[in-house]
Design an enzyme around this catalytic site. Sequence first.
Site, mmCIF file in Angstrom:
data_model
loop_
_atom_site.group_PDB
_atom_site.id
_atom_site.type_symbol
_atom_site.label_atom_id
_atom_site.label_comp_id
_atom_site.label_asym_id
_atom_site.label_seq_id
_atom_site.Cartn_x
_atom_site.Cartn_y
_atom_site.Cartn_z
ATOM 1 N N GLU A 279 58.815 94.759 116.230
ATOM 2 C CA GLU A 279 58.332 96.068 115.780
ATOM 3 C C GLU A 279 57.040 95.956 114.970
ATOM 4 O OE1 GLU A 279 62.743 98.068 114.967
ATOM 5 O OE2 GLU A 279 61.686 97.084 113.326
ATOM 6 N N ARG A 282 51.211 96.918 111.507
ATOM 7 C CA ARG A 282 49.923 96.543 110.925
ATOM 8 C C ARG A 282 49.122 95.607 111.835
ATOM 9 N NH1 ARG A 282 49.485 96.548 105.297
ATOM 10 N NH2 ARG A 282 51.735 96.254 105.238
ATOM 11 N N CYS A 347 41.280 114.198 90.983
ATOM 12 C CA CYS A 347 41.423 114.175 89.528
ATOM 13 C C CYS A 347 42.531 113.232 89.085
ATOM 14 C CB CYS A 347 41.691 115.583 89.025
ATOM 15 S SG CYS A 347 40.412 116.685 89.575
#
Length: 419
Positions: A279, A282, A347
Amino acid sequence: MTKMMVNFQYKNDGEMYCEDVPLSSLTEKFGTPLYVYSSSSLKQNYLDLYEAYKEINPLICFSVKANSNIHILKKLVDLGSGLDIVSEGELYRALKAGCPPEKIVFAGVGKKTSEIEKALESNIKMFNVESYPELARINDIAKRMNTKAPVCLRVNPDVDPKTHRYITTGKKENKFGLDFELAIDIFKKSRTMDHIDLQGIHCHVGSQITEVSPFFKALEAVKGFLEQLASEGFEIPVFNFGGGIGITYKDERPQKPKEIAKQLLPCLKNLNVKEFIFEPGRYIAGNSGVLVTQVQYIKKSPPKTFVIVDSAMNDLLRPSLYQAYHHVVALKKHSQKLKADIVGPICESADAFTVEREIDLVEQNDHVVILSAGAYAFSMASNYNTRPRAAEVLVDGENYELIRRRETYEDLIAQEIIS
Ligand code: LLP
């Protein structure tokens, strides 16, 4: 410097290209922030893995969480890939991408009743089950639906994958999988579950693993467990070895699938199972994509220089969440350097891509390219600060396609009820 990203290179004009397309032509056309992916990289990485394990006829199920764009999923599915999903939402995407259900595996610790029903209805290949109550729930639902659920039990071999603690999954203290003792117990209990077809075991120890040893240790442990199961009379035809292969973000030198496979194959072949599933997420997508952003302001506030860009932690969360390193370069090559924090407009003080790092000298309105942004990048994006999510473009040679348009403000408020 972009050695790890073979299809993202500076050409003679000093500009960075994705394959044969200058990134500047894409920013001109689609604006920023912009995700750009290389079709060749996705394909090559998929094939590298497939070829590495070819002799055991692997089913490679790309991990949808790494990059969920349907166009990209479809591209991999067309190459023969299956998909690893963790939610009904990912199932929906997988089916939309045309993935044959018999190549979809469903992991995750918290599957809800509706998700299990949908997956059974869709005839997926199997569930990777993480606990006894989950198995019992699947059994009940399958009974009600008058069917049998194909299942792998996920074991937790208590191996340290030597990676970031947030992406470690195969240690005792992690919420994933079952220790062997519990697992054997569940195997025994499953004998009375008429609607469970317990076909195998699943094991994923972590992500961004750069050495073979954690894989090897996990495999040794799994081997012992399979022997124990055999002695209890359980026949185990399927082994799913999860994902986890690491990539280069900075100076890591991860072992390549071929080298890993060379060391693991003898052990894998010894497991006495018939079917192997992997699986990867990345490895396939990570270095197949970049995030391009534009400098809005350079703010000098001694002792620091801030390069304020138009993408932020909502586009790419990894640096803020894991202090993950992403290499950053100027779109137009520059040999001079500048020490700066590259920050976004959000922010939050954590909204930074680099902190006091030597980067290429850039000026207002220049573009910078954040590398290794093909995995866990767009898929983890949010609308924090009511920021529309970026557009995504897929390049193939000298061609390119918009594969997700930039969100509009209308998109952002579409679900809200304004009375
Ligand atoms: N299979 C299972 C059961 C998983 O949990 C994962 C990833 C994979 C496969 C794919 O692993 P990969 O080949 O991509 O290492 N957001 C984090 C990564 C989280 C990984 C979660 N599980 C990051 O940005 O680094």
